[in-house]
Every structure is written in C-alpha cells, then in structure tokens.
Write a protein that holds these residues in place. Structure first.
Motif, short mmCIF file in Angstrom:
data_model
loop_
_atom_site.label_atom_id
_atom_site.label_comp_id
_atom_site.label_asym_id
_atom_site.label_seq_id
_atom_site.Cartn_x
_atom_site.Cartn_y
_atom_site.Cartn_z
N ALA A 1 0.82 -1.22 0.00
CA ALA A 1 0.00 0.00 0.00
C ALA A 1 0.85 1.27 0.00
O ALA A 1 0.32 2.37 0.14
CB ALA A 1 -0.93 0.01 1.22
N ASP B 1 -0.12 4.08 -2.65
CA ASP B 1 -1.41 4.69 -2.31
C ASP B 1 -1.27 5.64 -1.13
O ASP B 1 -1.75 6.78 -1.16
CB ASP B 1 -2.42 3.59 -2.00
CG ASP B 1 -3.75 4.15 -1.49
OD1 ASP B 1 -4.38 4.93 -2.23
OD2 ASP B 1 -4.15 3.81 -0.36
N GLU B 2 -0.60 5.19 -0.08
CA GLU B 2 -0.46 6.01 1.13
C GLU B 2 0.47 7.20 0.89
O GLU B 2 0.28 8.28 1.46
CB GLU B 2 0.01 5.15 2.29
CG GLU B 2 -1.04 4.11 2.69
CD GLU B 2 -0.59 3.22 3.83
OE1 GLU B 2 0.57 3.34 4.29
OE2 GLU B 2 -1.41 2.39 4.29
N LYS C 1 -1.64 9.82 -0.89
CA LYS C 1 -2.55 10.44 0.07
C LYS C 1 -1.84 11.48 0.92
O LYS C 1 -2.34 12.59 1.14
CB LYS C 1 -3.18 9.38 0.98
CG LYS C 1 -4.22 8.51 0.30
CD LYS C 1 -4.73 7.44 1.25
CE LYS C 1 -5.81 6.57 0.61
NZ LYS C 1 -6.23 5.47 1.51
N ARG D 1 -5.57 14.50 -6.23
CA ARG D 1 -5.53 13.14 -6.79
C ARG D 1 -6.81 12.89 -7.56
O ARG D 1 -7.91 13.13 -7.04
CB ARG D 1 -5.39 12.13 -5.66
CG ARG D 1 -5.28 10.68 -6.11
CD ARG D 1 -5.18 9.76 -4.91
NE ARG D 1 -4.79 8.41 -5.27
CZ ARG D 1 -4.45 7.47 -4.39
NH1 ARG D 1 -4.46 7.75 -3.09
NH2 ARG D 1 -4.10 6.26 -4.78
N ASN E 1 -4.03 6.69 -9.51
CA ASN E 1 -2.76 7.12 -8.92
C ASN E 1 -2.20 8.30 -9.70
O ASN E 1 -0.99 8.43 -9.90
CB ASN E 1 -1.75 5.96 -8.91
CG ASN E 1 -2.06 4.95 -7.82
OD1 ASN E 1 -2.89 5.19 -6.95
ND2 ASN E 1 -1.40 3.80 -7.88
#
Length: 329
Positions: free
Chosen positions: A10, A13-14, A17, A29, A34
C-alpha cells in the motif's frame, strides 16, 4: 529492511494520500487513480503529462504545478503505470489544445504511454510525446532498448512546461522536445543499492568499500565497479565520460543538474558539485544554470548523477529560469 511504512503493498497509495494532503493548495488526486493533477483554472494551454514507476520521488509528482507538469501518473514501485491510468491523466490535462507526454526510455513505459495515446486518439484528444534517453552509461540494459531515461527528464519537464505556459502549440512543443532531448546527457555513480519495499531486500549487492559507475535508477548494471575513492576522482570519471559524449571544445554554455539518488546528504552533493565546477571550469565550459538536490532518486540508493544540457538556444535559459509553483523544483 528498515522503512517508515505500513503495508508494503500500500506504499504508493499512502504516499499519494500524504502528498496531496500536504500540498492540497497545489495538487489533487484524480478519484480512483494514482494520478496527481495540478489545481488550476484551465486557460487553453497544451497539457503536459509524465510519470513512471514510483520510487523516484520527487519525480514525477513533485513537478506537477504551474509552469511544469499538468499531471503525473504514479505506477507501483519501479513499475510502469497502466494505460488506463495514463489516459485519465491525459483527459484531465486536456484544455482543448492537446496533451504532450514526456516518457523515460523504458520498454514498459513506452508501451503503456503509447497505448494511452491510442486510447486518447479514440476520444479525439490530440497527443504527442518525446522519449528521454539521457543516460550515457550503457547502451542497452535491464528494461531498456537503447539508453535509459534518468535525471535529465526533469529538465525536459521544466523547459517544455515553461513553453506550454507561454502558449506554445502541441506541434511547437514537439519540435522543441525533439531538439532538446539530444542535447541532454547524464551519468551517475552508486555507493549503495536501493531496497524496494515490496521486495524487502536490496536490488543488487555492492561491497562497503565499492562503488559502481553507471548504475541505473532501478538498480540496473553500470559499466564498471571500483573501490571507493574521493569525490574529486568520482567527478573526474563522470566528467570524462560526458566530455567524450559531447565532444566539447570549450567556450560552450551548459546547464548543470547535480542529482542525489535518495540517500546522499546535501553536504556530500555540494562537495561533489564543487569538484565538478572545477573540472568544467578547466575545460572552458560556462555554466549558465545550476541546480543541486534530489530530483530523480532511486528510493534509498546512495549515489549521485551529473546531467549537462548544452544550451543551443538562448530561449532555453529563459525557460529554465521561468517561475513555477510546484512541490519540488
């Protein structure tokens, strides 16, 4: 493996964020992608899209914003983004006059970005592109037919981004890109390997007292391994290789980018920069533009690269120094 992460699967993704939270005045985003996209009011300029595997931060998302990229597509670590994600970046970046893509020369990137171009054609969005192949270390390597694309890509982002901001058309940006890319050459040296968090171990092995000239940004093989040596000797080897490629005769003007590979302290980058400065001055080279720092990294690899751009057009200097509003330029 010691890393400040949660689930290795992950991490991208993190990371995104956290990035868009920290810089929510500059970027956003795109939902369920992505893709990092710049926040701006559209004014009809040509969109500029780049991207590639993650692990090279701040490239490419760190260069999204006013004066540089419209969007960056973040693939998984050291893995090309998928065509559908690239298409979403193209669609979000189109302001009515087409989109230009900056692609690093890796087989997966070229294939997927070209597929995205075909998909965009079906939606009547004009798209063109350039492939950056600035790494002079080796001709063919892992993932690559021909020379690899590395830190010189960031100078392409900057110059094309300034041209687009100025109102250049898609065809004019393509013409500029085709002149620009052959004038950019880069080469690096690694002191230690990168550890991909999804793999959990270094991408290659190198002794504590060894360095390798020409290692790629994914850990691809270089051209020679030697014992550790002083900065001035490392600089001399890399400048020698650049001189061989440029065949300079002195009294020429260049832009210089010294790039850290991710784990090299700025103290060491500046020591190395001073050595490069002395070597280029002795060659009669005038450095009109200079920049030092981490721009195209390889996760936690220790090392440094030199990029030189031969300034064949005085307008390129204006583009390099034009103001931007991005996370990392």
């Amino acid at each position: 493996m010691k890393k400040i992460i949660n689930d290795p699967s992950a991490v991208v993704d993190e990371m995104i964020k956290g990035m868009v939270f920290a810089y929510d005045g500059l970027v956003e985003r795109l939902p369920e992608t992505n893709v990092v996209h710049r926040k701006h009011s559209k004014n009809g300029k040509v969109g500029l899209v780049s991207g590639g595997g993650s692990g090279h931060e701040p490239a490419h998302a760190g260069f999204v914003g006013q004066g540089m990229l419209s969007a960056a597509v973040c693939g998984e670590v050291f893995t090309s983004p998928t065509p559908d994600q690239i298409l979403e970046a193209i669609k979000a970046s189109d302001e009515g006059n087409g989109v230009f893509m900056v692609i690093k020369n890796y087989s997966g990137d070229i294939m997927n970005f070209e597929m995205a171009k075909d998909l965009a054609d079906m939606e009547d969005i004009p798209v063109d592109f350039v492939v950056v192949d600035d790494d002079i270390a080796v001709e063919d390597s892992t993932y690559t037919a021909g020379k690899r694309g590395i830190a010189g890509t960031v100078l392409v982002h900057k110059i094309l981004g300034a041209a687009a901001e100025e109102g250049a058309s898609l065809s004019e940006i393509k013409e500029l890109a085709d002149k620009l890319v052959p004038a950019i050459k880069s080469i690096g040296v690694a002191l230690s390997p990168a550890t991909n968090p999804e793999v959990g171990k270094p991408g290659f092995e190198i002794g504590d007292d060894e360095i390798e000239f020409g290692v790629g940004i994914h850990g691809e093989p270089g051209y020679r391994r030697e014992k550790l040596q002083p900065s001035k000797d490392l600089a001399a080897e890399l400048v020698k290789q650049l001189k061989k490629e440029f065949q300079w005769s002195g009294d020429e003007q260049y832009a210089l980018l010294i790039n850290g590979m991710g784990a090299t302290p700025l103290m060491e980058q500046f020591v190395f920069t001073n050595d490069v400065r002395e070597l280029l001055a002795a060659e009669g080279i005038t450095l009109v533009f200079k920049k030092v720092g981490d721009y195209m990294t390889s996760i936690d690899m220790a090392g440094v690269s030199i990029t030189l751009l031969k300034l064949e057009d005085e307008k390129w200097v204006d583009y390099l120094t034009a103001p931007v509003n991005t996370i990392s330029w």
